[in-house]
Scaffold this motif. Structure first.
Motif, PDB file in Angstrom:
ATOM      1  N   GLU A 100       0.828  -1.215   0.000  1.00  0.00           N
ATOM      2  CA  GLU A 100       0.000   0.000   0.000  1.00  0.00           C
ATOM      3  C   GLU A 100       0.858   1.259   0.000  1.00  0.00           C
ATOM      4  OE1 GLU A 100      -3.749   0.303   2.220  1.00  0.00           O
ATOM      5  OE2 GLU A 100      -3.280  -1.672   3.048  1.00  0.00           O
ATOM      6  N   GLU A 101       1.914   1.222   0.797  1.00  0.00           N
ATOM      7  CA  GLU A 101       2.726   2.436   0.915  1.00  0.00           C
ATOM      8  C   GLU A 101       3.526   2.728  -0.354  1.00  0.00           C
ATOM      9  OE1 GLU A 101       5.024  -0.946   2.981  1.00  0.00           O
ATOM     10  OE2 GLU A 101       2.937  -0.222   2.811  1.00  0.00           O
ATOM     11  N   GLU A 102       3.600   1.732  -1.258  1.00  0.00           N
ATOM     12  CA  GLU A 102       4.355   1.927  -2.490  1.00  0.00           C
ATOM     13  C   GLU A 102       3.464   2.328  -3.666  1.00  0.00           C
ATOM     14  OE1 GLU A 102       6.306  -1.771  -3.008  1.00  0.00           O
ATOM     15  OE2 GLU A 102       7.768  -1.459  -1.397  1.00  0.00           O
ATOM     16  N   LEU A 103       2.163   2.408  -3.451  1.00  0.00           N
ATOM     17  CA  LEU A 103       1.257   2.777  -4.542  1.00  0.00           C
ATOM     18  C   LEU A 103       1.505   4.220  -4.981  1.00  0.00           C
ATOM     19  CD1 LEU A 103      -2.092   1.210  -3.260  1.00  0.00           C
ATOM     20  CD2 LEU A 103      -0.703   0.403  -5.178  1.00  0.00           C
ATOM     21  N   THR A 104       1.473   4.419  -6.290  1.00  0.00           N
ATOM     22  CA  THR A 104       1.610   5.761  -6.843  1.00  0.00           C
ATOM     23  C   THR A 104       0.263   6.227  -7.386  1.00  0.00           C
ATOM     24  OG1 THR A 104       2.140   4.979  -9.074  1.00  0.00           O
ATOM     25  CG2 THR A 104       3.967   5.167  -7.512  1.00  0.00           C
ATOM     26  N   GLY A 105       0.223   7.457  -7.836  1.00  0.00           N
ATOM     27  CA  GLY A 105      -1.015   8.014  -8.363  1.00  0.00           C
ATOM     28  C   GLY A 105      -1.491   7.333  -9.630  1.00  0.00           C
ATOM     29  N   THR A 106      -0.607   6.630 -10.327  1.00  0.00           N
ATOM     30  CA  THR A 106      -0.998   5.962 -11.571  1.00  0.00           C
ATOM     31  C   THR A 106      -1.382   4.492 -11.360  1.00  0.00           C
ATOM     32  OG1 THR A 106       1.310   5.387 -12.024  1.00  0.00           O
ATOM     33  CG2 THR A 106       0.480   7.471 -12.934  1.00  0.00           C
ATOM     34  N   ASP A 107      -1.137   3.970 -10.173  1.00  0.00           N
ATOM     35  CA  ASP A 107      -1.478   2.566  -9.906  1.00  0.00           C
ATOM     36  C   ASP A 107      -2.982   2.383  -9.754  1.00  0.00           C
ATOM     37  OD1 ASP A 107       1.050   1.327  -9.893  1.00  0.00           O
ATOM     38  OD2 ASP A 107       1.473   2.172  -7.920  1.00  0.00           O
ATOM     39  N   LYS A 108      -3.447   1.240 -10.201  1.00  0.00           N
ATOM     40  CA  LYS A 108      -4.844   0.861 -10.004  1.00  0.00           C
ATOM     41  C   LYS A 108      -4.917  -0.291  -9.011  1.00  0.00           C
ATOM     42  CE  LYS A 108      -6.732   2.213 -14.500  1.00  0.00           C
ATOM     43  NZ  LYS A 108      -7.511   1.758 -15.686  1.00  0.00           N
ATOM     44  N   VAL A 109      -5.978  -0.331  -8.237  1.00  0.00           N
ATOM     45  CA  VAL A 109      -6.204  -1.427  -7.305  1.00  0.00           C
ATOM     46  C   VAL A 109      -7.525  -2.092  -7.661  1.00  0.00           C
ATOM     47  CG1 VAL A 109      -4.874  -0.407  -5.432  1.00  0.00           C
ATOM     48  CG2 VAL A 109      -7.305   0.120  -5.631  1.00  0.00           C
ATOM     49  N   VAL A 110      -7.617  -3.408  -7.421  1.00  0.00           N
ATOM     50  CA  VAL A 110      -8.819  -4.163  -7.764  1.00  0.00           C
ATOM     51  C   VAL A 110      -9.852  -4.006  -6.653  1.00  0.00           C
ATOM     52  CG1 VAL A 110      -9.757  -6.437  -8.299  1.00  0.00           C
ATOM     53  CG2 VAL A 110      -7.468  -5.807  -9.101  1.00  0.00           C
ATOM     54  N   LEU A 111     -11.013  -3.476  -7.016  1.00  0.00           N
ATOM     55  CA  LEU A 111     -12.096  -3.276  -6.060  1.00  0.00           C
ATOM     56  C   LEU A 111     -13.121  -4.406  -6.083  1.00  0.00           C
ATOM     57  CD1 LEU A 111     -12.813   0.532  -6.611  1.00  0.00           C
ATOM     58  CD2 LEU A 111     -11.384  -0.532  -4.855  1.00  0.00           C
ATOM     59  N   ASP A 112     -13.248  -5.073  -7.235  1.00  0.00           N
ATOM     60  CA  ASP A 112     -14.225  -6.150  -7.325  1.00  0.00           C
ATOM     61  C   ASP A 112     -13.848  -7.081  -8.473  1.00  0.00           C
ATOM     62  OD1 ASP A 112     -16.363  -7.702  -6.665  1.00  0.00           O
ATOM     63  OD2 ASP A 112     -17.905  -6.291  -7.305  1.00  0.00           O
ATOM     64  N   VAL A 113     -14.321  -8.329  -8.358  1.00  0.00           N
ATOM     65  CA  VAL A 113     -14.066  -9.340  -9.375  1.00  0.00           C
ATOM     66  C   VAL A 113     -15.377 -10.054  -9.670  1.00  0.00           C
ATOM     67  CG1 VAL A 113     -12.729 -11.372 -10.021  1.00  0.00           C
ATOM     68  CG2 VAL A 113     -11.744  -9.683  -8.455  1.00  0.00           C
ATOM     69  N   ARG A 114     -15.687 -10.210 -10.927  1.00  0.00           N
ATOM     70  CA  ARG A 114     -16.860 -10.980 -11.356  1.00  0.00           C
ATOM     71  C   ARG A 114     -16.404 -12.014 -12.384  1.00  0.00           C
ATOM     72  NH1 ARG A 114     -21.522  -7.662 -10.720  1.00  0.00           N
ATOM     73  NH2 ARG A 114     -21.264  -6.564  -8.717  1.00  0.00           N
ATOM     74  N   ILE A 115     -17.239 -13.036 -12.572  1.00  0.00           N
ATOM     75  CA  ILE A 115     -16.966 -14.061 -13.580  1.00  0.00           C
ATOM     76  C   ILE A 115     -18.228 -14.252 -14.416  1.00  0.00           C
ATOM     77  CG2 ILE A 115     -16.329 -16.467 -13.991  1.00  0.00           C
ATOM     78  CD1 ILE A 115     -14.904 -16.374 -11.263  1.00  0.00           C
ATOM     79  N   GLY A 116     -18.072 -14.158 -15.708  1.00  0.00           N
ATOM     80  CA  GLY A 116     -19.215 -14.325 -16.604  1.00  0.00           C
ATOM     81  C   GLY A 116     -18.822 -14.049 -18.036  1.00  0.00           C
TER      82      GLY A 116
END
Length: 550
Positions: A100-116
């Motif tokens: 977390e402390e290494e995240l930059t302003g351009t990084d994306k994080v996964v908020l949700d995952v779906r399958i279909g």
């Protein structure tokens, strides 16, 4: 004829060349790896967040095809989504993760995952309301580029793969996706399911077993579940033809155990080995989670030891114990690493109220698997001298601390493979069924006498599924002068293991300890037939001493 022989020889030579090339130069997933490498469990390191997820498929016949992405960027979850059953295909889930402390302003994080197969954001109007990113295998990710979102409890922080239409997720903070990953037809049959954790890992507290205020403590011994990856196939189901001949082994087994948990309401469950049927469990983790979920959702403590089949699948004893001991309500322990086996430990059951004195000690020991010296001692392994020394030392030390308890302290022991003395023809009486032979070790370390000398009045095992009896073993040559020991079988409970002995019904053994009278009572319950009846109920200990039925 000569031309055909030459042509066949050339084809075999080419095939051999391809195989050798693959072994030497391909990704190591195609080689026969040491057992330790097959025992890998996904690492879920605290402080990391998932920034991307993808699936990589490769052709196992193509020497230039690889299933591993750049290891400097991607972490591969070491589970083939085809469970090594694909003829030409292999597929692996990969994740990107970052502190977390290494995240930059351009990084994306996964908020949700779906399958279909369809974009989850597509509504009735056909317009996408939210931005979802497609990945192979029917994966859809919702990602955010805002660094502050990483602090939310909604952020995905760990990913795992479980298998089977009946897969469950007992770990706190984790949730399993109902829809399996969309592979080709062969892969979909494996039911590979994504499981994700949101937020940081939750701390798991070890429960403290305690006798109830009425002075009683009930133990359910569940032997030989023989669970598979997936629903499994029934062996020797009884009665034959029930339910139209349809019998899903794990489903029926777990329903049986769950029903008795609700009926008997035990204070502790002891699983005495062969929980996992290694040959039918290419993902042992999925099998372990199925039995653990039964106890966790009912808040019942449980303790496990291993049989000869548990580690014949994807995980070693050490890896399975590490996993099981990390789960809620588990009392399982690996035990000392200086002695043979995994799972040599004891559980102290405290007296009622706020007392810190032990009223009951339960010893659990690893009886290993198959004979290490088949030429001289056929069949199964035996308890080793270091294990026996550990037991003697531990029992002596605990006996000193138990002197402060104002009532009669009681002891019990659980193993998987029966002791050689189970086969002694002089054992009498024998209460229960004895339709099959005793498959004990050929080498006798006389642990039976060690138990008696330590004051343990009853030992119970599994292993021989159709034996469900308690036999009184009497000798007068031990150091204590009291040579009586009740030796019990639990009877097999799982439909994934054999049971074909004259209409044998699966069963489970119960023990009830009454500390007011220093009494231990035992009985069995059946999966089919007289399911509400206590079968072969008898008192094995009264006043702290071994007793025989009158």
């Amino acid at each position: 004829m000569t031309r055909r022989i030459v042509r066949t020889a050339i084809q075999l030579a080419l095939l051999t060349t391809i195989i050798l090339f693959s072994v030497l130069f391909l990704d190591t997933r195609y080689r026969v790896l040491p057992q330790s490498l097959h025992n890998h469990l996904p690492l879920h390191t605290p402080g990391l967040v998932i920034t991307d997820i993808t699936l990589k498929t490769c052709n196992t016949l193509n020497p230039f095809s690889t299933c591993r992405l750049d290891p400097d960027k991607w972490h591969r979850i070491e589970k083939d989504l085809y469970l090594s059953t694909g003829w030409t295909s292999s597929a692996w889930l990969h994740i990107k993760r970052k502190r977390e402390e290494e995240l930059t302003g351009t990084d994306k994080v996964v908020l949700d995952v779906r399958i279909g197969r369809l974009d989850p954001a597509v509504g009735e109007s056909g317009q996408a309301a939210e931005k979802w990113e497609a990945r192979p295998g029917g994966l859809w990710l919702k990602r955010s580029g805002k660094k502050k979102d990483s602090d939310s409890k909604a952020v995905i922080t760990a990913v795992d793969v479980l298998f089977g239409a009946d897969a469950v997720e007992p770990r706190p903070g984790w949730e399993i996706r109902d829809t399996p990953l969309l592979l080709d037809s062969a892969g979909e049959g494996q039911e590979a399911r994504l499981s994700v954790r949101r937020g940081p890992p939750q701390k798991v507290e070890r429960p403290t077993p305690r006798v109830g205020k009425e002075g009683r403590f009930k133990i359910m011994q569940v032997a030989d579940l023989h669970l598979s990856t997936g629903i499994g196939v029934c062996r020797d189901p009884e009665p034959k033809g029930a339910n139209g001949g349809k019998c899903d082994a794990d489903t029926r087994t777990l329903e049986f155990v769950g029903r008795l948990l609700d009926d008997e309401r035990p204070d502790l469950v002891v699983l005495s080995g062969d929980q996992v049927n290694g040959e039918t469990a290419p993902d042992a983790q999925s099998a372990i989670f199925k039995f653990a979920e039964l106890f966790i959702k009912r808040s019942i403590p449980y303790a496990t030891i291993f049989g000869n089949h548990d580690d014949e699948g994807s995980l070693s004893r050490a890896a399975q114990m590490s996993l099981t001991s990390s789960l809620p309500f588990s009392l399982s322990e690996a035990g000392p690493n200086t002695i043979e086996g995994v799972g040599n430990y004891y559980v102290e059951v405290l007296a009622p109220g706020n007392s810190q004195h032990s009223a009951l000690t339960i010893y659990l020991l690893d009886t290993h698997g198959y004979s290490p010296d088949e030429t001289r001692f056929k069949g199964y392994d035996w308890l080793k001298p270091k294990q026996i020394d550990w037991f003697k030392s531990t029992a002596a030390t605990l006996k000193e601390s138990h002197k402060h308890y104002t009532h009669i302290h009681l002891d019990m022991a659980f193993i998987h493979i029966p002791l050689p003395e189970y086969a002694d023809g002089s054992n009498h009486p024998i209460i229960g069924q004895h339709p099959e032979g005793v498959t004990a070790p050929g080498f006798n370390t006389h642990f039976r006498d060690v138990l008696v000398d330590a004051g343990v009045p009853v030992v119970s095992c599994g292993h021989d599924h159709a034996n469900d009896y308690c036999a009184l073993s009497s000798k007068k040559n031990s150091e204590s002068g009291n040579g009586d020991l009740w030796m019990c079988y639990a009877g097999g409970s799982g439909f994934g293991g054999y049971g074909g002995y004259g209409g044998y019904h699966r069963r489970i053994r119960m023990f009830e300890v009454d500390i007011n009278e220093a009494k231990i009572r035992t009985w069995k319950r059946l999966e089919w037939g007289e399911t509400d009846k206590r079968l072969d109920e008898l008192v094995v200990v009264d006043g702290g001493r071994v007793v025989a039925p009158t």
